[in-house]
Design a protein around this motif. Structure first.
Motif, PDB file in Angstrom:
ATOM      1  N   LYS A 200       6.597  -6.906 -18.068  1.00 27.86           N
ATOM      2  CA  LYS A 200       6.416  -7.076 -16.647  1.00 27.86           C
ATOM      3  C   LYS A 200       8.033  -6.451 -16.038  1.00 27.86           C
ATOM      4  O   LYS A 200       7.782  -6.037 -14.634  1.00 27.86           O
ATOM      5  CB  LYS A 200       6.625  -8.688 -16.586  1.00 27.86           C
ATOM      6  CG  LYS A 200       5.361  -9.371 -16.819  1.00 27.86           C
ATOM      7  CD  LYS A 200       4.360  -9.049 -15.820  1.00 27.86           C
ATOM      8  CE  LYS A 200       2.825  -9.964 -16.160  1.00 27.86           C
ATOM      9  NZ  LYS A 200       1.885  -9.564 -15.160  1.00 27.86           N
ATOM     10  N   ASP A 201       9.016  -6.270 -16.786  1.00 29.91           N
ATOM     11  CA  ASP A 201      10.061  -5.771 -16.157  1.00 29.91           C
ATOM     12  C   ASP A 201       9.926  -4.395 -15.707  1.00 29.91           C
ATOM     13  O   ASP A 201      10.764  -3.661 -14.952  1.00 29.91           O
ATOM     14  CB  ASP A 201      11.463  -6.033 -17.158  1.00 29.91           C
ATOM     15  CG  ASP A 201      11.140  -5.507 -18.356  1.00 29.91           C
ATOM     16  OD1 ASP A 201      10.125  -5.311 -18.924  1.00 29.91           O
ATOM     17  OD2 ASP A 201      12.299  -5.293 -18.809  1.00 29.91           O
ATOM     18  N   LYS A 202       8.931  -3.737 -16.362  1.00 24.65           N
ATOM     19  CA  LYS A 202       8.843  -2.266 -16.137  1.00 24.65           C
ATOM     20  C   LYS A 202       7.424  -1.961 -15.329  1.00 24.65           C
ATOM     21  O   LYS A 202       7.287  -0.934 -15.004  1.00 24.65           O
ATOM     22  CB  LYS A 202       8.727  -1.601 -17.468  1.00 24.65           C
ATOM     23  CG  LYS A 202      10.025  -1.549 -18.222  1.00 24.65           C
ATOM     24  CD  LYS A 202      10.016  -0.589 -19.340  1.00 24.65           C
ATOM     25  CE  LYS A 202      11.411  -0.659 -20.139  1.00 24.65           C
ATOM     26  NZ  LYS A 202      12.691  -0.344 -19.144  1.00 24.65           N
ATOM     27  N   ALA A 203       6.669  -3.145 -15.061  1.00 25.27           N
ATOM     28  CA  ALA A 203       5.212  -2.836 -14.406  1.00 25.27           C
ATOM     29  C   ALA A 203       5.366  -2.716 -13.138  1.00 25.27           C
ATOM     30  O   ALA A 203       6.239  -3.319 -12.350  1.00 25.27           O
ATOM     31  CB  ALA A 203       4.429  -3.946 -14.663  1.00 25.27           C
ATOM     32  N   ILE A 204       4.563  -1.825 -12.743  1.00 27.37           N
ATOM     33  CA  ILE A 204       4.400  -1.383 -11.351  1.00 27.37           C
ATOM     34  C   ILE A 204       3.210  -2.380 -10.441  1.00 27.37           C
ATOM     35  O   ILE A 204       2.180  -2.405 -11.093  1.00 27.37           O
ATOM     36  CB  ILE A 204       4.210  -0.071 -10.852  1.00 27.37           C
ATOM     37  CG1 ILE A 204       5.288   0.697 -11.582  1.00 27.37           C
ATOM     38  CG2 ILE A 204       4.118   0.372  -9.531  1.00 27.37           C
ATOM     39  CD1 ILE A 204       5.122   2.278 -11.672  1.00 27.37           C
ATOM     40  N   SER A 205       3.799  -2.932  -9.366  1.00 22.38           N
ATOM     41  CA  SER A 205       2.521  -3.756  -8.712  1.00 22.38           C
ATOM     42  C   SER A 205       1.417  -3.389  -8.455  1.00 22.38           C
ATOM     43  O   SER A 205       1.403  -1.890  -8.039  1.00 22.38           O
ATOM     44  CB  SER A 205       3.295  -4.473  -7.374  1.00 22.38           C
ATOM     45  OG  SER A 205       1.973  -5.161  -6.983  1.00 22.38           O
ATOM     46  N   ASP A 206       0.242  -3.684  -8.481  1.00 20.96           N
ATOM     47  CA  ASP A 206      -1.048  -3.239  -8.215  1.00 20.96           C
ATOM     48  C   ASP A 206      -1.141  -2.985  -6.541  1.00 20.96           C
ATOM     49  O   ASP A 206      -1.896  -2.170  -5.994  1.00 20.96           O
ATOM     50  CB  ASP A 206      -2.125  -4.220  -8.756  1.00 20.96           C
ATOM     51  CG  ASP A 206      -2.251  -3.918 -10.176  1.00 20.96           C
ATOM     52  OD1 ASP A 206      -1.632  -3.045 -10.781  1.00 20.96           O
ATOM     53  OD2 ASP A 206      -3.253  -4.765 -10.809  1.00 20.96           O
ATOM     54  N   ASP A 207      -0.235  -3.955  -5.975  1.00 24.01           N
ATOM     55  CA  ASP A 207      -0.295  -3.971  -4.456  1.00 24.01           C
ATOM     56  C   ASP A 207       0.444  -2.811  -3.796  1.00 24.01           C
ATOM     57  O   ASP A 207       1.639  -2.794  -4.131  1.00 24.01           O
ATOM     58  CB  ASP A 207      -0.311  -5.327  -3.763  1.00 24.01           C
ATOM     59  CG  ASP A 207      -1.079  -6.319  -4.471  1.00 24.01           C
ATOM     60  OD1 ASP A 207      -2.420  -5.950  -4.155  1.00 24.01           O
ATOM     61  OD2 ASP A 207      -0.779  -7.415  -4.789  1.00 24.01           O
ATOM     62  N   VAL A 208       0.034  -2.231  -2.835  1.00 18.51           N
ATOM     63  CA  VAL A 208       0.797  -1.112  -2.044  1.00 18.51           C
ATOM     64  C   VAL A 208       0.608  -1.569  -0.628  1.00 18.51           C
ATOM     65  O   VAL A 208      -0.436  -1.959  -0.056  1.00 18.51           O
ATOM     66  CB  VAL A 208       0.249   0.315  -2.119  1.00 18.51           C
ATOM     67  CG1 VAL A 208       0.837   1.184  -1.309  1.00 18.51           C
ATOM     68  CG2 VAL A 208       0.397   0.800  -3.638  1.00 18.51           C
ATOM     69  N   GLU A 209       1.841  -1.756   0.025  1.00  9.85           N
ATOM     70  CA  GLU A 209       1.795  -2.091   1.500  1.00  9.85           C
ATOM     71  C   GLU A 209       1.669  -0.692   2.253  1.00  9.85           C
ATOM     72  O   GLU A 209       2.513   0.168   1.990  1.00  9.85           O
ATOM     73  CB  GLU A 209       3.060  -3.003   1.625  1.00  9.85           C
ATOM     74  CG  GLU A 209       3.331  -4.202   1.321  1.00  9.85           C
ATOM     75  CD  GLU A 209       4.596  -4.883   1.599  1.00  9.85           C
ATOM     76  OE1 GLU A 209       5.252  -4.409   2.393  1.00  9.85           O
ATOM     77  OE2 GLU A 209       4.911  -5.921   1.145  1.00  9.85           O
ATOM     78  N   LEU A 210       0.761  -0.697   3.477  1.00  7.32           N
ATOM     79  CA  LEU A 210       0.653   0.144   4.155  1.00  7.32           C
ATOM     80  C   LEU A 210       0.664  -0.332   5.761  1.00  7.32           C
ATOM     81  O   LEU A 210       0.459  -1.234   5.856  1.00  7.32           O
ATOM     82  CB  LEU A 210      -0.593   0.826   3.903  1.00  7.32           C
ATOM     83  CG  LEU A 210      -0.848   1.519   2.534  1.00  7.32           C
ATOM     84  CD1 LEU A 210      -2.467   1.940   2.607  1.00  7.32           C
ATOM     85  CD2 LEU A 210      -0.073   2.801   2.407  1.00  7.32           C
ATOM     86  N   SER A 211       0.988   0.670   6.654  1.00  7.14           N
ATOM     87  CA  SER A 211       0.891   0.547   7.930  1.00  7.14           C
ATOM     88  C   SER A 211       0.577   1.876   8.535  1.00  7.14           C
ATOM     89  O   SER A 211       0.914   2.894   8.279  1.00  7.14           O
ATOM     90  CB  SER A 211       1.998  -0.227   8.412  1.00  7.14           C
ATOM     91  OG  SER A 211       3.296   0.726   8.499  1.00  7.14           O
ATOM     92  N   VAL A 212       0.015   1.964   9.807  1.00 12.63           N
ATOM     93  CA  VAL A 212      -0.395   3.060  10.536  1.00 12.63           C
ATOM     94  C   VAL A 212      -0.006   2.858  11.830  1.00 12.63           C
ATOM     95  O   VAL A 212      -0.125   1.856  12.639  1.00 12.63           O
ATOM     96  CB  VAL A 212      -1.823   3.337  10.396  1.00 12.63           C
ATOM     97  CG1 VAL A 212      -2.081   3.743   9.004  1.00 12.63           C
ATOM     98  CG2 VAL A 212      -2.599   2.458  10.868  1.00 12.63           C
ATOM     99  N   SER A 213       0.466   3.911  12.523  1.00 10.25           N
ATOM    100  CA  SER A 213       0.790   4.199  13.855  1.00 10.25           C
ATOM    101  C   SER A 213       0.244   5.255  14.420  1.00 10.25           C
ATOM    102  O   SER A 213       0.721   6.386  14.132  1.00 10.25           O
ATOM    103  CB  SER A 213       2.348   3.885  14.122  1.00 10.25           C
ATOM    104  OG  SER A 213       2.926   4.032  15.474  1.00 10.25           O
ATOM    105  N   VAL A 214      -0.623   5.472  15.242  1.00  4.96           N
ATOM    106  CA  VAL A 214      -1.434   6.480  15.575  1.00  4.96           C
ATOM    107  C   VAL A 214      -1.383   6.539  17.045  1.00  4.96           C
ATOM    108  O   VAL A 214      -1.708   5.448  18.055  1.00  4.96           O
ATOM    109  CB  VAL A 214      -3.017   6.312  15.199  1.00  4.96           C
ATOM    110  CG1 VAL A 214      -3.743   7.450  15.772  1.00  4.96           C
ATOM    111  CG2 VAL A 214      -3.202   6.348  13.758  1.00  4.96           C
ATOM    112  N   VAL A 215      -0.910   7.554  17.579  1.00  2.44           N
ATOM    113  CA  VAL A 215      -0.964   8.009  19.132  1.00  2.44           C
ATOM    114  C   VAL A 215      -1.956   9.221  19.360  1.00  2.44           C
ATOM    115  O   VAL A 215      -1.952  10.092  18.582  1.00  2.44           O
ATOM    116  CB  VAL A 215       0.579   8.424  19.501  1.00  2.44           C
ATOM    117  CG1 VAL A 215       0.742   8.839  20.899  1.00  2.44           C
ATOM    118  CG2 VAL A 215       1.377   7.375  19.157  1.00  2.44           C
ATOM    119  N   ALA A 216      -2.842   8.951  20.332  1.00  2.00           N
ATOM    120  CA  ALA A 216      -3.490   9.949  20.618  1.00  2.00           C
ATOM    121  C   ALA A 216      -3.729  10.354  22.201  1.00  2.00           C
ATOM    122  O   ALA A 216      -3.378   9.434  22.915  1.00  2.00           O
ATOM    123  CB  ALA A 216      -5.204   9.745  20.007  1.00  2.00           C
TER     124      ALA A 216
END
Length: 218
Positions: A200-216
């Motif tokens: 556990k002290d070396k494990a990487i979380s399965d969850d990844v946080e993302l966000s997007v900012s799109v300008v068009a």
């Protein structure tokens, strides 16, 4: 006295479980891909301004520690109909990945970037681009929920996230809240305690946080 001690232990146990299993940020489960929405003739088309559009990411260890950075969008279009988002898609340049929490001139920055682009994670050599295409837009609890097919590392899954969609003159913007995807849905199982005996002290979380900012613009 013994009974009070056992009651205290029970309280502590509940507190620990509650803290460690807190609500994740807009968690979305990757589902089977859905039919992507087409641009109708009545819709107003916008071209993504790649210089002002960005995807942010954050990955964490199961126990302490995290890294964060950005990726660029190389191209994209979307359409608005009667002031509301109708359809759209954009391409993410995986090789543009940056690491922001380690100084750029630190060897650790280049080392982490190289590992993230390797086959352990994004496999940028064989999958240099990711894609997102809208499959639905609806209102939920006062928020605009965008649903779409995310193709990452050759795997296509349907995800959803809340975002603010706005139009100012000839400019349109899509700014998401931070949301979470499960990287193992897209074949990224390195360091996951869900698939290996990683401590556990070396494990990487399965969850990844993302966000997007799109300008068009039109």
């Amino acid at each position: 006295m013994k009974r009070k001690f056992l009651s205290l232990l029970a309280f502590v146990a509940v507190a620990v479980v509650t803290t460690s299993c807190g609500e994740k940020k807009n968690e979305t489960k990757g589902e089977d891909a859905k039919t992507e929405k087409k641009i109708t003739s009545e819709a107003v088309k916008y071209k993504v301004d790649t210089a002002n559009t960005v995807v942010t990411w954050k990955g964490s260890k199961v126990i302490g520690g995290s890294h964060n950075g950005t990726m660029n969008v190389s191209k994209g279009t979307f359409a608005m109909k009667e002031g509301k988002l109708e359809s759209g898609s954009f391409i993410i340049d995986i090789n543009s990945l940056t690491v922001l929490d380690i100084p750029a001139d630190d060897n650790g920055n280049a080392s982490l970037k190289k590992h993230l682009l390797s086959s352990d994670f994004f496999d940028a050599k064989n999958n240099g681009a990711a894609a997102f295409s809208i499959t639905g837009v609806n209102e939920k609890e006062g928020k605009t929920m965008i649903e779409g097919n995310l193709t990452l590392k050759g795997v296509k899954k349907n995800i959803s996230f809340p975002a603010k969609v706005s139009v100012e003159g000839n400019k349109a913007m899509i700014v998401s809240e931070v949301f979470t995807i499960n990287r193992t849905d897209f074949g990224m199982k390195y360091g996951s305690s869900s698939f290996t005996d990683t401590f556990k002290d070396k494990a990487i979380s399965d969850d990844v946080e993302l966000s997007v900012s799109v300008v068009a613009t039109k």
